[in-house]
Design a protein around this motif. Structure first.
Motif, mmCIF file in Angstrom:
data_model
loop_
_atom_site.group_PDB
_atom_site.id
_atom_site.type_symbol
_atom_site.label_atom_id
_atom_site.label_comp_id
_atom_site.label_asym_id
_atom_site.label_seq_id
_atom_site.Cartn_x
_atom_site.Cartn_y
_atom_site.Cartn_z
ATOM 1 N N PRO A 1 0.751 -1.137 0.021
ATOM 2 C CA PRO A 1 -0.027 0.076 0.050
ATOM 3 C C PRO A 1 1.039 1.326 -0.014
ATOM 4 O O PRO A 1 0.469 2.245 -0.853
ATOM 5 N N LEU A 2 2.038 1.300 0.850
ATOM 6 C CA LEU A 2 2.729 2.410 0.827
ATOM 7 C C LEU A 2 3.303 2.666 -0.552
ATOM 8 O O LEU A 2 3.283 3.915 -1.074
ATOM 9 N N THR A 3 3.805 1.539 -1.368
ATOM 10 C CA THR A 3 4.295 1.473 -2.781
ATOM 11 C C THR A 3 3.199 2.239 -3.477
ATOM 12 O O THR A 3 3.536 3.221 -4.341
ATOM 13 N N ALA A 4 2.038 1.739 -3.576
ATOM 14 C CA ALA A 4 0.915 2.363 -4.165
ATOM 15 C C ALA A 4 0.795 3.799 -3.950
ATOM 16 O O ALA A 4 0.627 4.464 -5.160
ATOM 17 N N PHE A 5 1.008 4.417 -2.903
ATOM 18 C CA PHE A 5 0.553 5.683 -2.562
ATOM 19 C C PHE A 5 1.866 6.603 -3.218
ATOM 20 O O PHE A 5 1.392 7.334 -3.845
ATOM 21 N N LEU A 6 3.028 5.992 -2.931
ATOM 22 C CA LEU A 6 4.042 6.871 -3.438
ATOM 23 C C LEU A 6 4.254 6.616 -4.688
ATOM 24 O O LEU A 6 4.684 8.061 -5.499
ATOM 25 N N VAL A 7 4.147 5.509 -5.334
ATOM 26 C CA VAL A 7 4.146 5.445 -6.837
ATOM 27 C C VAL A 7 2.986 6.329 -7.829
ATOM 28 O O VAL A 7 3.326 6.923 -8.876
ATOM 29 N N GLY A 8 1.993 6.255 -6.843
ATOM 30 C CA GLY A 8 0.910 6.886 -7.599
ATOM 31 C C GLY A 8 1.001 8.579 -7.767
ATOM 32 O O GLY A 8 0.287 9.187 -8.659
ATOM 33 N N THR A 9 1.905 8.855 -6.979
ATOM 34 C CA THR A 9 2.323 10.543 -7.024
ATOM 35 C C THR A 9 3.351 10.650 -8.044
ATOM 36 O O THR A 9 3.669 11.873 -8.447
ATOM 37 N N HIS A 10 4.251 9.517 -8.589
ATOM 38 C CA HIS A 10 5.092 9.840 -9.284
ATOM 39 C C HIS A 10 5.198 10.668 -10.631
ATOM 40 O O HIS A 10 6.188 11.661 -10.704
ATOM 41 N N LYS A 11 4.348 10.216 -11.287
ATOM 42 C CA LYS A 11 3.740 11.159 -12.697
ATOM 43 C C LYS A 11 3.761 12.653 -12.489
ATOM 44 O O LYS A 11 4.188 13.539 -13.007
ATOM 45 N N PRO A 12 2.762 12.793 -11.544
ATOM 46 C CA PRO A 12 2.204 14.407 -11.221
ATOM 47 C C PRO A 12 3.419 15.199 -10.792
ATOM 48 O O PRO A 12 3.727 16.152 -11.118
ATOM 49 N N ILE A 13 4.223 14.373 -9.787
ATOM 50 C CA ILE A 13 5.535 15.232 -9.334
ATOM 51 C C ILE A 13 6.433 15.258 -10.208
ATOM 52 O O ILE A 13 7.147 16.290 -10.245
ATOM 53 N N GLY A 14 6.776 14.392 -11.110
ATOM 54 C CA GLY A 14 7.556 14.640 -12.050
ATOM 55 C C GLY A 14 7.254 15.639 -12.920
ATOM 56 O O GLY A 14 8.234 16.264 -13.491
ATOM 57 N N THR A 15 5.880 15.732 -13.339
ATOM 58 C CA THR A 15 5.554 16.790 -14.369
ATOM 59 C C THR A 15 5.814 18.182 -13.537
ATOM 60 O O THR A 15 6.147 19.437 -14.263
ATOM 61 N N THR A 16 5.345 18.276 -12.235
ATOM 62 C CA THR A 16 5.609 19.744 -11.541
ATOM 63 C C THR A 16 7.113 19.847 -11.702
ATOM 64 O O THR A 16 7.669 20.997 -11.680
ATOM 65 N N LEU A 17 8.169 18.681 -11.358
ATOM 66 C CA LEU A 17 9.398 19.072 -11.523
ATOM 67 C C LEU A 17 9.846 19.376 -12.867
ATOM 68 O O LEU A 17 10.904 20.356 -12.972
ATOM 69 N N MET A 18 9.215 18.816 -13.923
ATOM 70 C CA MET A 18 9.897 19.418 -15.047
ATOM 71 C C MET A 18 9.573 21.081 -15.365
ATOM 72 O O MET A 18 10.306 21.711 -15.806
ATOM 73 N N LEU A 19 8.083 21.315 -14.855
ATOM 74 C CA LEU A 19 7.778 22.766 -14.916
ATOM 75 C C LEU A 19 8.821 23.864 -13.900
ATOM 76 O O LEU A 19 9.295 24.640 -14.462
#
Length: 182
Positions: free
Chosen positions: A44-62
């Motif tokens: 469950p912790l993995t699912a939560f953290l990995v679930g934020t990976h793409k939006p956080i990555g997009t934020t990082l790119m911006l």
């Protein structure tokens, strides 16, 4: 107390520091999530953290785009690297950090686009689902996203080690220029 928004030859301004430390926190989150995934697998912790990976990555790119634009606007004001071999290596290391911080999310976005599934980080549609896979757009990320990201982490570790060397061994003002009071 007055805030200095812009950089100066003696220290980095508030905007630069907020971008630096904010991105550091988001990058730490990204690597924590991938580390948990590698350590725990399906959890469950993995699912939560990995679930934020793409939006956080997009934020990082911006943020890296914003940070790059801000850095260019402050170029002549910033604390300079010394005109020594070590200073040139530091400048090269920073340039490589910026390049990798930009490359990693760009290839990930290409993969998302090429997947045909559409992409809406934070609920904001960036591109619609087409249902059409474009393997040529997915290939660069499939081959390099993870490897380059872990290389970025190694460079970040080197960056932190050099800051520690400056602070604890050479006892200069390198850390205080970026860690000034908010």
């Amino acid at each position: 107390m007055s805030f200095h928004w812009s950089d100066s030859p003696l220290r980095y301004g508030l905007v630069t520091r907020v971008l630096h430390w904010g991105m550091a926190a988001l990058l730490a989150w990204q690597f924590l999530g991938m580390g948990v995934k590698l350590t725990l697998g399906r959890h469950p912790l993995t699912a939560f953290l990995v679930g934020t990976h793409k939006p956080i990555g997009t934020t990082l790119m911006l943020l890296i785009l914003l940070r790059g634009a801000w850095g260019l606007s402050q170029w002549r004001r910033r604390p300079p690297h010394p005109a020594t071999r070590a200073g040139r290596l530091a400048a090269l290391g920073h340039a490589l950090l910026y390049a990798l911080m930009l490359y990693v999310p760009i290839v990930a976005l290409l993969r998302e686009f090429g997947s045909g599934r559409g992409f809406a980080p934070w609920g904001i549609p960036l591109f619609p689902a087409t249902g059409e896979r474009i393997d040529q757009l997915m290939a660069p990320a499939n081959l390099s996203h993870g490897l380059v990201a872990w290389t970025l982490l190694a460079l970040i570790a080197g960056h932190v080690a050099m800051v520690a060397l400056h602070h604890f061994v050479w006892r200069d003002t390198t850390l205080s220029r970026m860690a000034g009071k908010f």
